[in-house]
Motif scaffolding. Structure first.
Motif, PDB file in Angstrom:
ATOM      1  N   GLN A  73      -9.867  46.906  37.104  1.00 27.14           N
ATOM      2  CA  GLN A  73      -9.126  47.083  38.358  1.00 27.14           C
ATOM      3  C   GLN A  73      -8.649  45.762  38.939  1.00 27.14           C
ATOM      4  OE1 GLN A  73     -12.348  47.507  37.907  1.00 27.14           O
ATOM      5  NE2 GLN A  73     -13.578  47.086  39.745  1.00 27.14           N
ATOM      6  N   ARG A  79      -7.292  43.247  36.915  1.00 25.92           N
ATOM      7  CA  ARG A  79      -6.555  42.518  35.884  1.00 25.92           C
ATOM      8  C   ARG A  79      -5.135  42.141  36.293  1.00 25.92           C
ATOM      9  NH1 ARG A  79      -9.033  44.785  30.135  1.00 25.92           N
ATOM     10  NH2 ARG A  79     -11.148  44.032  30.612  1.00 25.92           N
ATOM     11  N   ALA A  80      -4.488  42.954  37.079  1.00 24.87           N
ATOM     12  CA  ALA A  80      -3.148  42.562  37.546  1.00 24.87           C
ATOM     13  C   ALA A  80      -3.235  41.291  38.380  1.00 24.87           C
ATOM     14  CB  ALA A  80      -2.515  43.695  38.356  1.00 24.87           C
ATOM     15  N   ILE A 110      -4.524  46.721  30.056  1.00 25.24           N
ATOM     16  CA  ILE A 110      -4.357  47.163  31.431  1.00 25.24           C
ATOM     17  C   ILE A 110      -4.180  48.668  31.505  1.00 25.24           C
ATOM     18  CG2 ILE A 110      -3.438  44.981  32.316  1.00 25.24           C
ATOM     19  CD1 ILE A 110      -0.622  46.061  31.849  1.00 25.24           C
ATOM     20  N   SER A 114      -1.136  51.957  35.869  1.00 21.52           N
ATOM     21  CA  SER A 114      -0.668  51.505  37.184  1.00 21.52           C
ATOM     22  C   SER A 114      -0.317  50.030  37.158  1.00 21.52           C
ATOM     23  CB  SER A 114      -1.740  51.778  38.240  1.00 21.52           C
ATOM     24  OG  SER A 114      -2.968  51.169  37.881  1.00 21.52           O
ATOM     25  N   ASP A 115      -1.131  49.217  36.470  1.00 18.89           N
ATOM     26  CA  ASP A 115      -0.820  47.795  36.368  1.00 18.89           C
ATOM     27  C   ASP A 115       0.388  47.560  35.474  1.00 18.89           C
ATOM     28  OD1 ASP A 115      -2.851  47.070  38.059  1.00 18.89           O
ATOM     29  OD2 ASP A 115      -4.299  46.666  36.470  1.00 18.89           O
ATOM     30  N   ARG A 147       3.359  48.024  37.555  1.00 16.40           N
ATOM     31  CA  ARG A 147       3.582  46.870  38.440  1.00 16.40           C
ATOM     32  C   ARG A 147       4.330  45.758  37.707  1.00 16.40           C
ATOM     33  NH1 ARG A 147      -1.022  44.353  42.101  1.00 16.40           N
ATOM     34  NH2 ARG A 147       0.820  43.075  42.562  1.00 16.40           N
ATOM     35  N   TYR A 153       0.505  41.174  47.818  1.00 15.80           N
ATOM     36  CA  TYR A 153       1.067  41.996  46.736  1.00 15.80           C
ATOM     37  C   TYR A 153       2.404  41.424  46.266  1.00 15.80           C
ATOM     38  CZ  TYR A 153       3.372  46.052  44.583  1.00 15.80           C
ATOM     39  OH  TYR A 153       4.053  46.883  43.727  1.00 15.80           O
ATOM     40  N   ASP A 176       2.070  56.595  38.138  1.00 15.36           N
ATOM     41  CA  ASP A 176       1.009  55.751  38.656  1.00 15.36           C
ATOM     42  C   ASP A 176      -0.175  56.622  39.050  1.00 15.36           C
ATOM     43  OD1 ASP A 176      -0.639  54.028  39.893  1.00 15.36           O
ATOM     44  OD2 ASP A 176       0.833  53.214  41.281  1.00 15.36           O
TER      45      ASP A 176
END
Length: 718
Positions: free
Chosen positions: A254, A256-257, A270, A273-274, A277, A330, A506
């Motif tokens: 969670q 890693r991004a 990953i 979701s990542d 992104r 973000y 996502d």
């Protein structure tokens, strides 16, 4: 035990119907190729450090111990000899860095394999790799000395003797019985210093490897920094490693991004979701953010924007100032993520639905077959893989994946999705609609009896017939289909689920498209309108799932499966448990009815897959030895087919026996393969010969950063 380590991780990560018969076309082509941006070595710069995310600092560097994990494997691949490694189709090929050749030179009276070693191959202390190392590893792993705490002995227990050949570079291995999977042995090969005594084996290689023989050597294991540091081996005789250093850095999935964005890692597997992104970061130009016109954006608009960009509900329900800071962070990360790519393939692993056949309704093969026939496996594969742009083809074998020689679709032995047939099987087993149901104690789960009692927290699990949508729904009540019918929702129609509708891929926003039908959607024609019952008990099963980060996809898949089962009258209770207890306290302990977890594919199914499907054996103390067969369903015939496949040196015969075993496993309907697991890797754009490796063993000496001015174009390694 390679599989056990993988299973635990596989359960939590994104999470791995034709007739029975040969499918050589499928066997010849992986569904998705590897994605590593391959370039010629002369286009790769010399030097640099690759920071590679792993789940944890390995507890041991000895791959033959029970607590070895994926990090252990990464280290061994980079610093130790392997006589064979896997190619892009999952087939074992001789590793020329260590072998000139390896072949069976005698079959009568006994099988003899002659290894001819590369004359340049030496350990980092200067000693030649030779017969003494082979002998030490055989004795440690033969199973004859219980002082060695080994996790697996398969293959080594069939060796009768090992001798020096005509010279120091030749090793003769004589088997007591034929062994088809001999190529699986001595990969990795440890030095005699590690394998020579029980103390050295048990403790000496847990945190250090003084002697290595790969393109890299082990410099240190730094638990405080959560790093394993590998450095270029100056004694390496092969093509010199391009990188100076590889640092395996432990990063939770969670985070890693954020780790990619701040430069902590250059390469990381990953979640979807990542991946989304990173893809969005490469497209966005920094415009259209809610922070333009500082101080004027309302909290409502900030929350709306944050939710649309994958923020958790807990993150958005804070004050406006805190939310602005979170959005600013973000956006800063998004700017940094623009220098990364998402490389994707399919892992050499598949996700399955496991049915615990040790007791309760699923002890009846007819009920298990009904569950299997209720599933639309193609729909489940599309649910997970189509939004990721990956081939959405259901897995047709328990023992191989498309692209491997042993692969053939054996699902015809069970049959495809068929609601009427599933209902007929349940009726034949005595489960009928409208039967009387005895009142059960509140909170009591139906289905297979728990070996340890129902002790886990059910706060996220709901009750029979409810579906858990995701972490955002903690504490919310979800009406069961039965409750909806009683209230007369939508004119009394049977609703497919609780009415949540999501879009996008996502998981933080609800999972893949189509995970839930719109509110008011009626169930398909023929759906059972009441619970099935037998002997006063409703047909209800406990579906146990992990609750930690990375489990969103499994939860979405489980929700869809629950809908499919309700159509034939089977109700499910979804119970979420902690990641730490999911495998140990539930899967391995048999405390579940239904569960989702993954198994790796292997080039040696006769050896590696046998314990996964072995028939449970009663022990003298009254317990049952299940090996790795956590469904607790097996047959003598399957065991015999595995034994025959392992004992023939005819590769075509071995392949046919494996395919027959797979058909029998399908017929038992205890483990239902669903889809090959997606492999998504965030990679710095100028990092080449690395990424989503698919089946292939990584070639560590070729990894590196592209030279300035060099062009990325596929080219064979030079």
């Amino acid at each position: 035990m390679r599989s056990v380590a993988f299973l635990t991780a596989g359960a939590l990560a994104v999470p791995l119907l034709a007739g029975c018969g040969s499918d050589d076309d499928a066997a010849g082509h992986p569904l998705a190729g590897q994605d590593i941006v391959p370039v010629a070595r002369d286009q790769v710069a010399s030097g640099g450090t690759l920071k590679w995310a792993v789940d944890a600092v390995p507890e041991t560097l000895n791959t033959f111990q029970a607590d070895a994990d994926a990090g252990t494997t990464r280290v061994a691949q980079a610093v130790l000899p392997s006589m064979f490694r896997l190619d892009a189709t999952g087939r074992p090929v001789a590793n020329p860095a260590y072998l000139e050749s390896a072949e069976v030179i005698e079959t009568e009276p006994r099988q003899v394999v002659l290894y001819k070693l590369n004359q340049q191959a030496v350990w980092s202390d200067g000693r030649e790799i030779g017969a003494a190392d082979f002998v030490a590893q055989w004795r440690a792993l033969s199973g004859k000395n219980s002082a060695y705490w080994t996790a697996r002995n398969a293959g080594y227990d069939r060796i009768a003797k090992i001798e020096r050949g005509a010279n120091d570079l030749q090793v003769r291995v004589t088997f007591s019985r034929p062994y088809a999977d001999w190529r699986s042995l001595f990969s990795p090969l440890y030095p005699k210093d590690v394998m020579g005594t029980p103390d050295a084996f048990n403790d000496g290689a847990r945190r250090k490897l003084k002697v290595t023989a790969g393109p890299f050597g082990l410099q240190k294991v730094d638990t405080a920094a959560k790093d394993v540091v590998l450095t270029r081996n100056p004694r390496w005789w092969g093509k010199p490693a391009k990188l100076n250093e590889i640092v395996l850095h432990a990063v939770p999935r969670q985070k890693r991004a954020a780790a990619l964005a701040d430069g902590s890692v250059d390469l990381a597997e990953i979640d979807p979701s990542d991946a989304e992104r990173i893809i969005l970061a490469t497209r966005e130009k920094g415009t259209g953010t809610p922070l333009q016109g500082a101080g004027k954006t309302s909290a409502r608009k900030l929350r709306s924007w944050a939710l649309a960009h994958g923020f958790d509900s807990d993150e958005v329900h804070v004050g406006r100032k805190k939310l602005r800071k979170a959005i600013t962070r973000y956006l800063e990360q998004q700017q940094e993520l623009r220098v990364f790519d998402v490389r994707k393939s399919l892992e050499p692993a598949y996700t399955q639905l496991a049915l615990n056949g040790s007791g309760g309704p699923l002890a009846d093969e007819r009920v298990r077959r009904a569950v299997a026939r209720a599933l639309n496996r193609e729909e489940l594969a599309k649910l997970v893989l189509t939004p990721l742009g990956l081939p959405a083809v259901p897995v047709g074998s328990h023992l191989a994946l498309s692209g491997q020689a042993a692969y053939a679709d054996g699902s015809g032995a069970l049959g495809g999705q068929d609601t009427k047939e599933a209902q007929a099987l349940l009726a034949d087993a005595g489960w009928v609609a409208g039967g009387p149901v005895k009142e059960e104690k509140k909170g009591q789960a139906a289905g297979a009896e728990s070996e340890k009692g129902d002790k886990e927290d059910k706060s996220e699990g709901g009750t029979d017939g409810q579906y858990i949508v995701g972490e955002d729904d903690k504490g919310k009540h979800h009406e069961s289909a039965e409750e909806k019918r009683e209230k007369g929702d939508e004119g009394g129609k049977h609703l497919a689920q609780d009415g949540r509708q999501y879009s996008g891929s996502d998981p933080k926003r609800g999972g893949a498209p189509g995970a839930y039908a719109p509110k008011g959607t009626a169930a398909p024609a023929g759906a059972v309108t009441g619970p099935l019952a037998k002997d006063g008990k409703a047909l209800a099963l406990r579906f146990v799932l992990p609750s930690g980060p990375g489990s969103e996809t499994l939860n979405v898949v489980a929700g869809r499966i629950s809908v499919m089962l309700e159509r034939i009258g089977i109700r499910t209770t979804i119970t979420k448990v902690s990641d730490e207890s999911y495998f140990k306290d539930h899967i391995a302990a048999g405390d579940y009815d239904l569960a989702l977890y993954s198994w790796p594919s292997t080039a040696f199914p006769a050896t590696d897959a046998r314990p996964i499907f072995a028939k449970p054996v009663p022990a003298a103390d009254g317990s049952v030895t299940v090996e790795q067969n956590y469904t607790r369903v097996g047959t003598d015939q399957v065991d015999q087919l595995f034994d025959q496949a392992a004992g023939t040196l005819d590769e075509d015969e071995a392949r046919d026996l494996i395919r027959k075993a797979d058909s029998r496993i399908w017929a038992a309907a205890a483990a239902i393969p669903l889809y090959q697991r997606p492999q998504l890797v965030g990679v710095r754009k100028n990092l080449v010969n690395a990424g989503a490796f698919g089946f292939q063993t990584p070639v560590y000496e070729d990894m590196g950063f592209l030279k300035k001015g060099a062009r990325i174009s596929p080219s064979p390694s030079a």
